[in-house]
Every structure is written in structure tokens, then in C-alpha cells.
Motif scaffolding. Structure first.
Motif, PDB file in Angstrom:
ATOM      1  N   LEU A   1      -9.129 -26.661  24.373  1.00 56.34           N
ATOM      2  CA  LEU A   1      -9.825 -25.334  24.052  1.00 56.34           C
ATOM      3  C   LEU A   1      -8.993 -24.712  23.211  1.00 56.34           C
ATOM      4  O   LEU A   1      -7.668 -24.415  23.438  1.00 56.34           O
ATOM      5  CB  LEU A   1     -10.054 -24.375  25.345  1.00 56.34           C
TER       6      LEU A   1
ATOM      7  N   ASP B   1     -13.486 -24.695  19.578  1.00 57.74           N
ATOM      8  CA  ASP B   1     -13.404 -23.475  19.336  1.00 57.74           C
ATOM      9  C   ASP B   1     -14.018 -22.583  20.558  1.00 57.74           C
ATOM     10  O   ASP B   1     -15.146 -22.691  20.557  1.00 57.74           O
ATOM     11  CB  ASP B   1     -13.688 -22.926  17.850  1.00 57.74           C
ATOM     12  N   VAL B   2     -13.400 -21.522  21.056  1.00 63.24           N
ATOM     13  CA  VAL B   2     -13.946 -20.536  21.970  1.00 63.24           C
ATOM     14  C   VAL B   2     -13.546 -19.393  21.701  1.00 63.24           C
ATOM     15  O   VAL B   2     -12.460 -19.034  21.118  1.00 63.24           O
ATOM     16  CB  VAL B   2     -13.373 -20.952  23.418  1.00 63.24           C
ATOM     17  N   LEU B   3     -14.386 -18.547  22.140  1.00 62.97           N
ATOM     18  CA  LEU B   3     -14.167 -16.877  22.106  1.00 62.97           C
ATOM     19  C   LEU B   3     -14.451 -16.489  23.576  1.00 62.97           C
ATOM     20  O   LEU B   3     -15.465 -16.776  24.313  1.00 62.97           O
ATOM     21  CB  LEU B   3     -15.106 -16.078  21.261  1.00 62.97           C
ATOM     22  N   VAL B   4     -13.509 -15.667  24.219  1.00 61.69           N
ATOM     23  CA  VAL B   4     -13.524 -14.825  25.270  1.00 61.69           C
ATOM     24  C   VAL B   4     -14.495 -13.841  25.356  1.00 61.69           C
ATOM     25  O   VAL B   4     -14.381 -12.796  24.684  1.00 61.69           O
ATOM     26  CB  VAL B   4     -12.083 -14.642  25.831  1.00 61.69           C
TER      27      VAL B   4
ATOM     28  N   PRO C   1      -8.683 -20.937  21.863  1.00 60.49           N
ATOM     29  CA  PRO C   1      -9.131 -19.621  21.816  1.00 60.49           C
ATOM     30  C   PRO C   1      -8.893 -19.269  20.476  1.00 60.49           C
ATOM     31  O   PRO C   1      -7.845 -19.377  19.748  1.00 60.49           O
ATOM     32  CB  PRO C   1      -8.570 -18.891  22.756  1.00 60.49           C
ATOM     33  N   LYS C   2     -10.023 -18.446  19.694  1.00 63.25           N
ATOM     34  CA  LYS C   2     -10.189 -17.812  18.422  1.00 63.25           C
ATOM     35  C   LYS C   2     -10.214 -16.289  18.365  1.00 63.25           C
ATOM     36  O   LYS C   2      -9.933 -15.723  17.404  1.00 63.25           O
ATOM     37  CB  LYS C   2     -11.199 -18.597  17.566  1.00 63.25           C
TER      38      LYS C   2
ATOM     39  N   LEU D   1      -5.732 -15.346  17.540  1.00 61.29           N
ATOM     40  CA  LEU D   1      -6.827 -14.644  18.612  1.00 61.29           C
ATOM     41  C   LEU D   1      -7.135 -13.411  17.499  1.00 61.29           C
ATOM     42  O   LEU D   1      -7.606 -12.246  17.783  1.00 61.29           O
ATOM     43  CB  LEU D   1      -6.272 -14.028  19.602  1.00 61.29           C
TER      44      LEU D   1
ATOM     45  N   LEU E   1      -5.953 -15.139  29.403  1.00 64.88           N
ATOM     46  CA  LEU E   1      -5.317 -15.603  28.211  1.00 64.88           C
ATOM     47  C   LEU E   1      -4.348 -16.530  28.463  1.00 64.88           C
ATOM     48  O   LEU E   1      -3.939 -17.710  28.149  1.00 64.88           O
ATOM     49  CB  LEU E   1      -5.098 -14.735  27.121  1.00 64.88           C
TER      50      LEU E   1
ATOM     51  N   GLN F   1      -1.435 -17.023  22.746  1.00 65.71           N
ATOM     52  CA  GLN F   1      -1.683 -17.575  21.550  1.00 65.71           C
ATOM     53  C   GLN F   1      -1.511 -17.005  20.558  1.00 65.71           C
ATOM     54  O   GLN F   1      -1.942 -17.143  19.294  1.00 65.71           O
ATOM     55  CB  GLN F   1      -3.381 -17.674  21.863  1.00 65.71           C
TER      56      GLN F   1
ATOM     57  N   ALA G   1     -13.758 -22.857  32.023  1.00 70.10           N
ATOM     58  CA  ALA G   1     -12.724 -23.450  31.095  1.00 70.10           C
ATOM     59  C   ALA G   1     -12.599 -24.812  31.503  1.00 70.10           C
ATOM     60  O   ALA G   1     -12.353 -25.953  30.794  1.00 70.10           O
ATOM     61  CB  ALA G   1     -11.713 -22.514  31.184  1.00 70.10           C
TER      62      ALA G   1
ATOM     63  N   LEU H   1      -5.324 -19.798  30.152  1.00 62.88           N
ATOM     64  CA  LEU H   1      -6.025 -20.685  29.225  1.00 62.88           C
ATOM     65  C   LEU H   1      -5.111 -21.603  28.371  1.00 62.88           C
ATOM     66  O   LEU H   1      -5.289 -22.538  27.821  1.00 62.88           O
ATOM     67  CB  LEU H   1      -6.852 -19.869  27.872  1.00 62.88           C
TER      68      LEU H   1
END
Length: 249
Positions: free
Chosen positions: A154, A120-123, A156-157, A196, A145, A192, A105, A148
Motif C-alpha cells: 500500500l 496508491d491509496v488515500l485515507v 498512502p498518498k 502524504l 497511519l 510516511q 488494508a 499502515l
């Protein structure tokens, strides 16, 4: 069958599974996995209307993106990402689905701030609890999270996972259900909140099951392009180098 015909069949399977799960037929996004596939074959899928493409390895993805420059596509990095590859991955990827540690990150944030853009990022979560797989332990997700929130670039989606490589459907479903539960808790409790919503889970051998369990994104390659010459163990540590295991993307 042509690539266009196979792509049509995959889309129809996605649509049917979405309807079975009580959602709209277009509720699930298909990321077409292009690893080991030559650009001209990928172009056939693009001509058939595919816009989301996914790559596992940075150098291969960068070369392919350059070869397909000008095409109306969006690239996602879906494989494990080393921090020293961040500069290269951001040359082509508009999404990273494998964010699994704070050091990554930080590296992404630093480069994105320099570029003046977001991502856009996915964990990635290790729902199968296998030492050979990357991803956060489920219990570590809430704290991650919160961390982040310090990274402005970043976005997060949601979350990504790989189910256990097994013919046991109930075990595969269990892995998917764990991710769905993590997502549902995060929607309620994470800083977020409602952004998410994405669940990237399901590949060529199990994407119908994944959709039934709530997937909003599936990562499919071999169902469109056919079997690969290289086994999945070349791309995913811990994946058996067998034909059965190579069902995965």
C-alpha cells in the motif's frame, strides 16, 4: 453543450480556483466520476483528453473498465469498499481513495502481494462527524497511519473526505479545512511524511470551494455528464435523496 464543452468548462473552473488559491493552474487533478454513465458517453470525455476516471461501485466499475479496455485511462475506486470486493476492484483500479479501516488494508495487502504489485491509496476521513458516513474520525488518523507502515504494497498518498451535505458554505469549508489540517500534521509527524500530500475533496457542487481550501484532487461527475436518474442516497449512505444533495459528484 457537449460533454467535451462541459469538461472544458470544469477544467477552466479548476484552473481559476487554483490560481485564486495561489497555485499553478494545473495543480489540481480532476477525477471524472462516471457512476451510472454509459461507456460510450465516458468515451466522449476520454476523447476530450480526460484520463482519470472514478467509480463508486465495484461491479459497475469493473464492467465499465472492461468496456473501455485499451483506452488511456486510470481508474480510481472512490466509494466505500467491502473487503470481499478487493479481488474485483484490483482488476481495474489503480487507486483506492476510500481506505478507512485496517481490515480493508489487510485484504488489499494480501491480494496485492499475490499479484506482485502496489496500490496508491488515500485515507478516508469523516470530517463532518456524521454517523451515516464512512471514514476515520480525525483523532484516529495518526494511529492508523502508523499501522499502515506494516503494509508494504500500500502506498498512502494523502486523504479523502466528503463534506457535509448542506447549503451552508462555511460548514462545507470547515470540513475541508479539517482535512487540510490533518494532512499538514501528517506531513510533519506521520511515518510516511512528505508523501502524504494529496487532498481529495470537492465534487460537482463545491469543487471550487474545495480547491480554495487546498484540494489537490476533485471528484466531479454531474457538472460534465448532467443530473443522474438515481439520487446520491443510492451510492452514499446518509445522503438525502434530493436534487440538492445530488450535487455531490
Amino acid at each position: 453543450m457537449s460533454i467535451a464543452d462541459k469538461l472544458h468548462d470544469v477544467r477552466e473552473t479548476i484552473r481559476a480556483a487554483s490560481l485564486r488559491s495561489g497555485r499553478a493552474g494545473d495543480a489540481v487533478r480532476l477525477v471524472l466520476v462516471t457512476k451510472t454513465i454509459e461507456p460510450e458517453r465516458v468515451r466522449e470525455a476520454i476523447r476530450a483528453g480526460q484520463t482519470d476516471l472514478g467509480e463508486n461501485k465495484v461491479q459497475e466499475g469493473r464492467r465499465k473498465a472492461e468496456a473501455l479496455a485499451g483506452e488511456p485511462v486510470r481508474w480510481a475506486m472512490i466509494g466505500h469498499l467491502q473487503s470481499n470486493k478487493v479481488k474485483d476492484v484490483l482488476r481495474f483500479a489503480g487507486e483506492v481513495q476510500s481506505l478507512d479501516r485496517l481490515s480493508l488494508a489487510r485484504a488489499l495487502e494480501k491480494r496485492l502481494q499475490f499479484l506482485g504489485r502496489g496500490l496508491d491509496v488515500l485515507v478516508q476521513v469523516n470530517t463532518s462527524n456524521e454517523a451515516s458516513k464512512f471514514g476515520l474520525a480525525p483523532a484516529d488518523v495518526p494511529g492508523f497511519l502508523k499501522e499502515l507502515t506494516a503494509f508494504d504494497a500500500l502506498r498512502p498518498k494523502g486523504f479523502m473526505t466528503l463534506a457535509r451535505f448542506t447549503p451552508d458554505e462555511e460548514e462545507v469549508r470547515r470540513c475541508f479545512r479539517i482535512l487540510r489540517q490533518i494532512r499538514d500534521h501528517a506531513l510533519r509527524d506521520a511515518p510516511q511524511g512528505e508523501v502524504l500530500s494529496e487532498l481529495s475533496m470537492g465534487m460537482s457542487g463545491d469543487y471550487g470551494i474545495a480547491i480554495e481550501e487546498g484540494a489537490t484532487v476533485v471528484r466531479v461527475g454531474q457538472a460534465v455528464f448532467g443530473p443522474r436518474a438515481l439520487p446520491d442516497s443510492h451510492y452514499w449512505p446518509g445522503a438525502p435523496g434530493t436534487e440538492a444533495a445530488d450535487r455531490t459528484r
